[in-house]
Motif scaffolding. Structure first.
Motif, short mmCIF file in Angstrom:
data_model
loop_
_atom_site.label_atom_id
_atom_site.label_comp_id
_atom_site.label_asym_id
_atom_site.label_seq_id
_atom_site.Cartn_x
_atom_site.Cartn_y
_atom_site.Cartn_z
N GLU A 182 -11.11 -0.43 -1.00
CA GLU A 182 -10.57 0.86 -0.63
C GLU A 182 -10.51 1.01 0.90
N MET A 221 0.83 -1.21 0.00
CA MET A 221 0.00 0.00 0.00
C MET A 221 0.86 1.26 0.00
N ASP A 229 -4.98 10.48 8.26
CA ASP A 229 -5.49 10.49 6.90
C ASP A 229 -5.95 11.89 6.52
N TYR A 274 0.60 4.97 5.52
CA TYR A 274 1.07 3.58 5.61
C TYR A 274 2.51 3.45 6.09
N SER A 291 0.01 11.62 0.55
CA SER A 291 -0.96 11.36 1.60
C SER A 291 -1.04 9.90 2.02
N TYR A 292 -1.03 8.97 1.05
CA TYR A 292 -1.13 7.57 1.47
C TYR A 292 0.16 7.12 2.13
N LYS A 346 -3.69 14.35 4.11
CA LYS A 346 -4.25 14.80 2.84
C LYS A 346 -4.24 16.32 2.77
N GLY A 405 0.39 3.99 -2.69
CA GLY A 405 0.14 5.37 -2.29
C GLY A 405 1.05 6.33 -3.04
N LEU A 413 -7.40 0.52 5.08
CA LEU A 413 -7.54 1.45 6.20
C LEU A 413 -7.83 0.68 7.49
N ARG A 448 -0.29 9.09 -5.78
CA ARG A 448 -0.31 10.50 -5.38
C ARG A 448 0.89 11.31 -5.84
#
Lengths: 332, 284
Positions: B219, A126, B250, B266, B261-262, B254, A130, B223, A134
């Motif tokens: 999705e 992930m 999160d 993570y 952001s991810y 963002k 990500g 999370l 992004r």
């Protein structure tokens, strides 16, 4: 034992030879499917090294495919690098980036075992997704990167037959390399770790290092698959690094049979066939895919390769029984 | 300052939603030692069932229990008919849940189509409280309230009742629990159904602001993983803290670093896992 092994190797060689001979004459669609199977087959081999031979279920193998794929796409897109004979460099770099990525991630992942390993590799996958999704300036974000051209170095790989042969050769090399690897002392140690890590540690093996190296090697094969993946599809996007690809890779191995090497590619063939071919015929193909997974896990813990073994023992059982009945009849 | 207050509010309300999703995942792991990869599907299916109930009966209040209970029954059946059969084989069970996630995905697509849909929020929740220049949507406050109630009930049951003690015993050492006569099989079934119930409840309530669409299942799943990993698996308190951390990270991530952001979500999770594989509050 040696004889049986030789027989198995011979079977695999014959099958691979047939694939190599038949595919150039198959129609475009079938050739595409077979090429895709071989690319995913390389990825499946890498998963099998971890799952089947080391006992580590990785749910993030798409990350390394993604690294190779993005590297290829970015170099072509930005620098027009890798469209000629420098393809050979790209292949090496793809392997290197996959291995380097795994070498870095492995520092975090290898500590964990069992279900925890599964989750941490998922998390690492992930992270890569990500970034791909992004980091627009590098990866093109959601849209991904289009790669319109395939390399041409004397041989023009935009011709699908040539591209197939390229993938085919590298698949055969990967399979051979994996076979040599798992039968080497290193590979036998991995199997020992799979069976009982504590025991191997007691015997003085550095089990962390063995698992780490297996993880790095698997990453390298993943990166190699990624290079082909980009040129096969002509595009790379965050979806290629997303969970479903990792899940697919793991299930291909389970479907074919973990710890058999050829099981992964066989599973890949089944999955590609259902996903790409059956989906053109019926709309509810995903039920078949899901159903096949569920049934395999419930009833065929050793996968399709296990099925073959099952049939074989069943047949020998029956012939033995018949033999026994015949002999008992004589006595009477 | 306004930015931070709003981000904190959004983060906490999002975290509340994540708690519904992740607490079940965490409990299931605690009792059965498996990661349920179909957990995101429960979230999505719960929302879809609720949507159908709203179409038919026009009642949002009825849709909440209807969605959650339907999915609880599906979860129960899944555990009884399929997972139980495999005995104690975590890897195969995990892979089995993946198969189900694929089946549920296709089923949802066939039954409800591929369009983005919203669960209509009733009028009395669909307004905002204004203080100065800040607007606080009442629906999000409602979400926090629901989770507070659910959380307290769960906590009371698990910490204060005999049933809770039995569940805790199973989480700590299933074999020993069986040895002293606890029916761990029934406990597993119950906890699995409860987890499905909570995830579906999250889906119904979350469907009011994230929307309901194909792909939502995969999705939200990562999370939920982030939550249980940070909080530690099999721990309710961990799930609560984890969901707040993930919700806040999160939102703030963002807001501050949209490109990463991810990654900001993570990467800390990986670090925590690397240092403490069982999570911050996980039991060994």
């Amino acid at each position: 034992m040696a004889l049986k092994d030789r027989k198995k190797i011979l079977t695999v060689m014959i099958v691979m030879a047939l694939v190599g001979l038949f595919t150039p004459f198959a129609n475009d669609f079938i050739r595409l499917l077979i090429t895709q199977t071989l690319v995913l087959g390389i990825l499946a081999l890498s998963v099998d090294l971890l799952l089947g031979f080391t006992g580590l279920a990785s749910l993030g193998q798409a990350a390394y495919l993604g690294m190779g794929a993005y590297l290829t796409a970015i170099l072509v897109d930005r620098f027009q690098f890798g469209l000629g004979c420098d393809l050979s460099l790209i292949l090496l770099m793809g392997i290197a980036i996959g291995a380097a990525g795994a070498a870095f991630f492995g520092l975090f992942a290898i500590r964990a075992t069992g279900v925890y390993f599964l989750i941490i590799t998922l998390a690492l996958g992930m992270v890569v997704w990500g970034l791909a999704n992004r980091w627009n300036s590098l990866t093109g974000g959601d849209n991904g990167i289009n790669v319109m051209m395939r390399p041409n170095c004397g041989v023009d790989f935009s011709n699908d037959i040539n591209f197939f042969l390229l993938v085919y050769i590298f698949f055969c090399l990967s399979l051979t390399a994996m076979y040599v690897l798992v039968n080497s002392p290193f590979g036998r140690t991995l199997v020992g770790i799979r069976e009982s890590e504590t025991r191997m540690r007691m015997l003085g093996y550095n089990t962390w290092l063995h698992k780490y190296l297996a993880f790095v090697i698997a990453g390298g094969f993943g990166g190699l698959a990624g290079v082909f993946w980009t040129h096969l599809n002509g595009i790379v996007s965050p979806e290629d690094v997303l969970l479903p690809i990792s899940v697919d890779a793991l299930l291909m191995v389970v479907l074919g049979g973990a710890g058999t090497l050829v099981g992964g590619p066989i599973g890949a063939a089944v999955v590609v066939f259902i996903r790409e071919y059956l989906s053109t015929l019926v709309e509810w193909w995903q039920y078949i895919l899901g159903g096949v997974y569920v049934l395999t896990i419930l009833f065929l813990p050793d996968g399709l390769m296990g099925l073959m073994a099952l049939v074989k023992t069943w047949r020998t059982d029956r012939s033995e029984k018949e033999g026994a009945e015949a002999s008992s009849g004589q006595v009477r | 300052m306004d930015f931070w207050i709003l981000q904190a509010f959004y983060g906490i309300s999002y975290g509340a939603l994540l708690f519904l999703l992740a607490s079940g995942l965490s409990l299931i792991f605690g009792v059965m030692r498996i990661v349920n990869l179909a957990h995101g599907s429960y979230f999505l299916l719960g929302a879809y069932v609720a949507l159908t109930v709203i179409w038919v009966t026009d009642s949002w209040l009825l849709a909440i229990p209807a969605g959650a209970l339907t999915i609880a029954i599906i979860g129960l059946a899944m555990e009884r008919i399929f997972l139980r059969q495999l005995g104690f084989a975590p890897l195969r069970q995990v892979l089995l849940t993946v198969g189900f996630a694929l089946l549920f995905q296709q089923g949802a697509l066939d039954l409800w189509g591929g369009d983005n849909m919203f669960i209509p929020v009733p009028e009395y929740l669909n307004w905002s409280i204004q203080t100065g220049t800040l607007f606080f949507p009442v629906y999000r406050i409602f979400m926090i309230a629901v989770v507070a109630v659910v959380g307290v009930i769960l906590w009371l049951v698990i910490e204060k009742t005999t049933l809770g003690a039995v569940i805790r015993a199973t989480v700590d050492d299933a074999e020993m629990a069986r040895g002293i006569g606890i029916d761990t099989s029934t406990i597993s079934m119950g906890v699995f159904a409860l987890g499905a119930f909570l995830a579906a409840l999250g889906g119904v309530i979350g469907g009011g602001f994230t929307g309901v669409y194909p792909g939502l299942d995969f999705e939200v799943l990562p999370l939920a993983f982030a939550v249980v990993i940070i909080g530690g698996m099999g721990s309710l308190r961990g799930a609560l803290i984890g969901s707040m951390i993930v919700g806040l990270m999160d939102n703030i991530g963002k807001g501050l670093f949209p490109e990463l952001s991810y990654f900001t979500l993570y990467a800390p999770m990986v670090l925590i896992l690397a240092v403490k594989p069982t999570g911050l509050f996980g039991r060994e």
